[in-house]
Design a protein around this motif. Structure first.
Motif, PDB file in Angstrom:
ATOM      1  N   TYR A  80       0.840  -1.196   0.000  1.00  0.00           N
ATOM      2  CA  TYR A  80       0.000   0.000   0.000  1.00  0.00           C
ATOM      3  C   TYR A  80       0.874   1.245   0.000  1.00  0.00           C
ATOM      4  CZ  TYR A  80       1.126  -0.401   4.981  1.00  0.00           C
ATOM      5  OH  TYR A  80       1.785  -0.537   6.180  1.00  0.00           O
ATOM      6  N   SER A  81       0.266   2.360  -0.383  1.00  0.00           N
ATOM      7  CA  SER A  81       0.980   3.629  -0.434  1.00  0.00           C
ATOM      8  C   SER A  81       1.051   4.260   0.948  1.00  0.00           C
ATOM      9  CB  SER A  81       0.282   4.582  -1.406  1.00  0.00           C
ATOM     10  OG  SER A  81       0.871   5.870  -1.364  1.00  0.00           O
ATOM     11  N   SER A  82       2.044   5.112   1.131  1.00  0.00           N
ATOM     12  CA  SER A  82       2.199   5.798   2.412  1.00  0.00           C
ATOM     13  C   SER A  82       1.135   6.868   2.621  1.00  0.00           C
ATOM     14  CB  SER A  82       3.581   6.454   2.491  1.00  0.00           C
ATOM     15  OG  SER A  82       3.718   7.448   1.483  1.00  0.00           O
ATOM     16  N   ARG A  83       0.418   7.228   1.560  1.00  0.00           N
ATOM     17  CA  ARG A  83      -0.653   8.214   1.697  1.00  0.00           C
ATOM     18  C   ARG A  83      -1.875   7.738   0.926  1.00  0.00           C
ATOM     19  NH1 ARG A  83       2.186  13.019  -1.717  1.00  0.00           N
ATOM     20  NH2 ARG A  83       3.646  12.686  -0.021  1.00  0.00           N
ATOM     21  N   ARG A  87      -4.549   3.387   2.723  1.00  0.00           N
ATOM     22  CA  ARG A  87      -3.471   3.077   3.663  1.00  0.00           C
ATOM     23  C   ARG A  87      -4.003   2.479   4.962  1.00  0.00           C
ATOM     24  NH1 ARG A  87      -0.564   8.233   5.655  1.00  0.00           N
ATOM     25  NH2 ARG A  87      -2.406   8.306   6.998  1.00  0.00           N
ATOM     26  N   CYS A 103       4.892  -0.751   2.861  1.00  0.00           N
ATOM     27  CA  CYS A 103       4.467   0.632   2.641  1.00  0.00           C
ATOM     28  C   CYS A 103       5.399   1.271   1.610  1.00  0.00           C
ATOM     29  CB  CYS A 103       4.512   1.404   3.954  1.00  0.00           C
ATOM     30  SG  CYS A 103       3.924   3.098   3.831  1.00  0.00           S
ATOM     31  N   GLU A 114       2.045   9.873   7.337  1.00  0.00           N
ATOM     32  CA  GLU A 114       2.951   9.136   6.456  1.00  0.00           C
ATOM     33  C   GLU A 114       4.163   8.628   7.226  1.00  0.00           C
ATOM     34  OE1 GLU A 114       3.566  10.328   2.165  1.00  0.00           O
ATOM     35  OE2 GLU A 114       2.906  12.215   3.051  1.00  0.00           O
ATOM     36  N   ALA A 117       3.155   5.698   9.242  1.00  0.00           N
ATOM     37  CA  ALA A 117       2.940   4.512   8.408  1.00  0.00           C
ATOM     38  C   ALA A 117       4.265   3.848   8.061  1.00  0.00           C
ATOM     39  CB  ALA A 117       2.185   4.895   7.137  1.00  0.00           C
TER      40      ALA A 117
END
Length: 357
Positions: A80-83, A87, A103, A114, A117
């Motif tokens: 998954y993306s940090s933003r 998330r 991440c 972020e 995460a």
């Protein structure tokens, strides 16, 4: 291994493009890949690759669908993306299943969320060295943070001799921050046409400024007395347009993808870098191919840059701008990226499995 990729939707964006490239590499490496995301133009590309898709629409229903899928198939890793809204959902799946959380940070850290995460993830991936350095400064644990090059699809059918003569391609997001170079290219076309007779321009993208760009193109075509500019919506197959062009203008992934597939390119994203040569490839990486440069240029600057590349080609000196494999200091292949990720996940998952046994 089983990988679950989480994204808000399948609209064209840097994050979606990254997951598409990653999925291709993971499948080539023999892994099982599922994508949990909403609708969007790139969904078809995931389907063509053979990625299993879970349609999500946000909210509690999507959470239930994704958690049910995770409970049934027990992913080894969740990416998954940090933003973004996906998330938190992805992180909750990691907690409920014990999967390895991956991440991915594609841009500089912009919020405390972020940074948190990155600290919570089992594996954190920064896609550029400046991003990696900032993530470390923001508190990301160095032992779990990796700096890997962005994966890029390469099409063997894209060859230096397959382009249409004098075809320029501008490709990017037609938003307020990135559309400036499309308008400036249109403004520069009379000067370019005076030096490159018969030049044609394809402008490809979508965004809030698309209608204004189409109008500017119509006005310029009327001024020139011919249809020199075509404006088309964003495509889920950018390599087809790259194949047609003799020169590509764009920033970020667009510029990198063009260069990696053998097309001369001008780096112009949020800002301006100019024609990319072997001598400037390090600067191009550092400034993410025009997305983090210092300042913009005007119509005269774009005209000069386009004509510089064209004149080099006409004089037999295109080798200065023609990308070669040895230009790239890192491996951008989708398989190479997937193998690095697979090794990192396995290094965490294997000891955990032994402890459970």
């Amino acid at each position: 291994m089983r990988f679950l990729l989480c994204n808000r939707d399948c609209q064209i964006s840097g994050g979606t493009t990254y997951l598409l490239m990653l999925a291709e590499g993971l499948l080539a490496a023999g892994h099982n890949v599922t994508l949990a995301a909403g609708a969007g133009m790139v969904a078809e590309r995931f389907d063509q690759l053979g990625v299993r898709r879970l349609f999500t629409v946000g909210g509690p229903l999507s959470s239930w669908v994704v958690h049910r899928e995770a409970a049934r198939n027990r992913p080894d890793a969740v990416v998954y993306s940090s933003r973004g809204s996906a998330r938190d959902l992805a992180a909750s799946v990691v907690r409920s299943t014990g999967a390895v959380g991956v991440c991915v940070l594609q841009d500089h850290v912009k919020s405390g969320g972020e940074a948190a995460a990155l600290c919570e993830a089992d594996v954190a991936v920064a896609l550029e060295r400046p991003i990696y350095d900032q993530a470390i400064a923001a508190g990301a644990p160095a032992e779990r943070l990796h700096c890997w090059p962005r994966p890029v699809m390469r099409a063997s059918r894209v060859d230096p001799n397959g382009a249409e003569p004098n075809r320029l391609l501008w490709m990017g997001r037609m938003s307020g921050n990135k559309s400036w170079s499309a308008f400036t290219l249109i403004e520069a076309l009379p000067a370019i046409a005076n030096r490159i007779p018969g030049v044609e321009v394809s402008i490809v993208g979508s965004g809030s400024r698309a209608r204004r760009i189409r109008q500017a193109a119509r006005d310029m075509n009327q001024q020139l007395g011919r249809d020199a500019i075509e404006v088309r919506p964003a495509t889920n197959n950018p390599l087809a347009d790259i194949r047609r062009a003799t020169l590509v203008i764009g920033g970020g992934y667009t510029c990198l993808e063009a260069l990696y597939n053998g097309r001369p390119a001008i780096a112009s994203g949020f800002e301006w870098l100019g024609p990319v040569t072997r001598d400037r490839i390090a600067d191009a990486y550092d400034q993410h191919f025009g997305d983090r440069s210092a300042g913009r240029t005007d119509a005269a600057g774009i005209a000069d840059a386009v004509c510089e590349v064209h004149q080099a080609s006409a004089a037999g000196g295109l080798h200065r701008f023609q990308p070669r494999p040895d230009w790239f200091p890192v491996d951008h292949t989708t398989l190479g990226h997937a193998e690095m990720l697979g090794d990192a996940v396995e290094a965490i998952a294997a000891p955990a499995a032994l402890c459970l046994a």
